[in-house]
Write an enzyme that holds these catalytic residues in place. Structure first.
Site, PDB file in Angstrom:
ATOM      1  N   ASP A   1      -9.774  -4.617  -4.910  1.00 37.97           N
ATOM      2  CA  ASP A   1      -8.935  -3.620  -4.238  1.00 37.97           C
ATOM      3  C   ASP A   1      -9.106  -2.293  -4.965  1.00 37.97           C
ATOM      4  O   ASP A   1      -8.944  -2.230  -6.193  1.00 37.97           O
ATOM      5  CB  ASP A   1      -7.468  -4.069  -4.298  1.00 37.97           C
ATOM      6  CG  ASP A   1      -6.541  -3.225  -3.430  1.00 37.97           C
ATOM      7  OD1 ASP A   1      -6.780  -2.008  -3.290  1.00 37.97           O
ATOM      8  OD2 ASP A   1      -5.568  -3.779  -2.907  1.00 37.97           O
TER       9      ASP A   1
ATOM     10  N   HIS B   1      -7.981  -5.362  -0.335  1.00 37.71           N
ATOM     11  CA  HIS B   1      -6.733  -4.620  -0.145  1.00 37.71           C
ATOM     12  C   HIS B   1      -5.843  -5.359   0.869  1.00 37.71           C
ATOM     13  O   HIS B   1      -6.303  -5.746   1.937  1.00 37.71           O
ATOM     14  CB  HIS B   1      -7.038  -3.206   0.349  1.00 37.71           C
ATOM     15  CG  HIS B   1      -5.828  -2.327   0.427  1.00 37.71           C
ATOM     16  ND1 HIS B   1      -5.024  -2.061  -0.656  1.00 37.71           N
ATOM     17  CD2 HIS B   1      -5.274  -1.661   1.475  1.00 37.71           C
ATOM     18  CE1 HIS B   1      -4.040  -1.273  -0.300  1.00 37.71           C
ATOM     19  NE2 HIS B   1      -4.157  -1.015   0.995  1.00 37.71           N
TER      20      HIS B   1
ATOM     21  N   SER C   1       0.826  -1.199   0.000  1.00 42.00           N
ATOM     22  CA  SER C   1       0.000   0.000   0.000  1.00 42.00           C
ATOM     23  C   SER C   1       0.873   1.267   0.000  1.00 42.00           C
ATOM     24  O   SER C   1       1.673   1.458  -0.910  1.00 42.00           O
ATOM     25  CB  SER C   1      -0.962  -0.049   1.189  1.00 42.00           C
ATOM     26  OG  SER C   1      -2.008   0.876   1.046  1.00 42.00           O
TER      27      SER C   1
END
Length: 318
Positions: free
Chosen positions: A262, A292, A167
């Site tokens: 995601d 995610h 991320s």
């Protein structure tokens, strides 16, 4: 060649286990208080207790904490060495929207990675926004990378280095590679792992159009993370902030991975394409239905993805 089978985006391709998990996760997160109604420190404390999307962290007694010098003061590193022979080191940069997370929250996974690959895991406890907005986070990661490529490599007696993150951590890993190439004229890392990275802070189409459904994060979360990170008014259309728009030549081989459920799906698809179009080697893994950073949860696709990451690192260090 970078090819995608359209069938992996078909809802029918999602395993029942993954589908049920996503439903339960979305239901649970929808019932929680709005995290943006609390100060960031309160959310960090709740996450520490497992009161967010992730289970509570398990800290390893094998971890070694140390401190190096950085541009903004001391930078903390968390070091997890493998059992057995060491072949190199992996610089890990955690996720959390540049706002949450910490170097000591993924010990179990980093111990697993270290033992499977022979790489010393070195996790960076970079400064968090909004208390420490851009460029504090990437400055800390740059300091950690320079230490590992110099004194750290000599101290550990290793030559091979890899870098990676999930991320926001993937964003910072990419920015770190660019900084080392452009500012210091060095390319010490031979491999990179990018898990569900946020590579364009202007927001890609999948991020902009995701909406309110919360599978770990949603569009509003991304907007708020960017607002915290760039609270001093920096333009997101800078390569150091949005690596997707950078010159990506002379980058290491990379492993890109993301799930089809995601909001940052496009970030991975776009970045992987640009990575390869600039002459770099890469492999891309797309998991049907993966939310995610689904690797953080006890799913079959998580086990498969983590195995693929570890295998990529083992091969790239040879």
């Amino acid at each position: 060649m970078f090819t995608l089978d359209p069938s992996i985006f078909d809802p029918a391709a999602v395993a029942e286990e993954t589908r049920a998990f996503n439903h339960d996760l979305a239901t649970r997160l929808a019932a929680l208080p709005d995290q943006w109604s609390f100060p960031p420190q309160v959310v960090r404390e709740r996450r520490e207790q497992g009161l967010g999307p992730f289970p509570p962290p398990e800290r390893s007694p094998r971890a070694i904490n140390r401190v190096i010098d950085g541009l903004h003061g001391p930078v903390k590193l968390r070091i997890l060495k493998p059992i057995g022979e060491t072949c190199g080191a992996f610089l890990h940069i955690h996720g959390g929207g540049w706002t949450f997370g910490g170097a000591d929250l993924q010990d179990a996974r980093l111990i697993e990675l270290a033992d499977r690959t022979g790489l010393i895991a070195v996790s960076v406890d970079y400064r968090l926004a909004p208390e420490h907005p851009y460029p504090c986070g990437p400055d800390d990661c740059e300091s950690a990378a320079l230490w590992l490529a110099g004194p750290g490599r000599a101290e550990f007696g290793i030559s091979h280095l890899a870098i990676g993150g999930d991320s926001a951590g993937a964003n910072l890993a990419a920015a770190t590679l660019l900084r080392l190439r452009d500012r210091h004229r060095i390319t010490p890392f031979r491999a990179a792992v990018f898990i569900a990275g946020c590579f364009d802070l202007r927001l890609t189409p999948s991020a902009r159009t995701w909406g309110n459904e919360k599978l770990v994060l949603n569009t509003r979360d991304l907007d708020m993370f960017v607002r915290h990170y760039l609270s001093h008014g920096h333009d997101p259309a800078q390569p150091d902030i949005s690596p997707l728009i950078a010159d990506l030549k002379d980058m290491p081989m990379a492993h890109f991975v993301v799930g089809t459920r995601d909001p940052l799906l496009d970030d991975t698809l776009f970045m992987a394409s640009r990575w390869m179009s600039c002459g770099n080697k890469a492999e891309v893994r797309i998991f049907p239905g993966g939310c995610h950073v689904f690797q953080s949860f006890g799913l079959s696709i998580s086990l498969e993805s983590n195995n693929l990451i570890d295998n990529f690192l083992r091969v790239s260090m040879q």
